[in-house]
Design a protein around this motif. Structure first.
Motif: not given
Length: 123
Positions: A42-48, A92-97, A106-115
């Motif tokens: 599946k595509e990556r999706e927003f959680v919180a 797989v859960y990702y955090c982003a800043a 919106r995922a494209y608003d995030y500049d940094y991503w964890g693994q």
């Protein structure tokens, strides 16, 4: 900014987990932070998401009432508490800043991503 997510694992349905994401960087307290997830196939999706102060949060409809995002700026850490886990939470859960916006899904608003950290929920 480097982000390190951890806390995932194998959990039975109905159980709980707390995911953590530790960040480097002296301006952590000014970032918006978010959690996303990607299930197999599946595509990556927003959680919180949570804004810089922690006072404002946003959740995907599918997780409202079960997930809680919070942050501790003194520890440069963002958390995701997950209750009443369901098999469909397996991902797989990702955090982003996000250094520009306070609160965004919106995922494209995030500049940094964890693994990412993997959560598997057994039925």
């Amino acid at each position: 900014v480097q982000l390190q997510a951890f806390g995932g694992g194998l959990v039975q349905a109905g159980g709980s987990l707390r995911l953590s994401c530790a960040a480097s960087g002296r301006t952590f307290s000014s970032y918006g932070l978010g959690w996303f997830r990607q299930a197999p196939g599946k595509e990556r999706e927003f959680v919180a998401a949570v804004n810089w102060s922690g006072r404002n949060t946003d959740y995907a409809d599918s997780v409202k009432g079960r997930f809680t995002i919070s942050r501790d700026n003194a520890k440069n850490t963002v958390y995701l508490r997950i209750n009443s886990l369901k098999p469909e939470d397996t991902a797989v859960y990702y955090c982003a800043a996000d250094i520009s916006y306070g609160l965004t899904s919106r995922a494209y608003d995030y500049d940094y991503w964890g693994q990412g950290t993997e959560v598997t929920v057994s039925s």
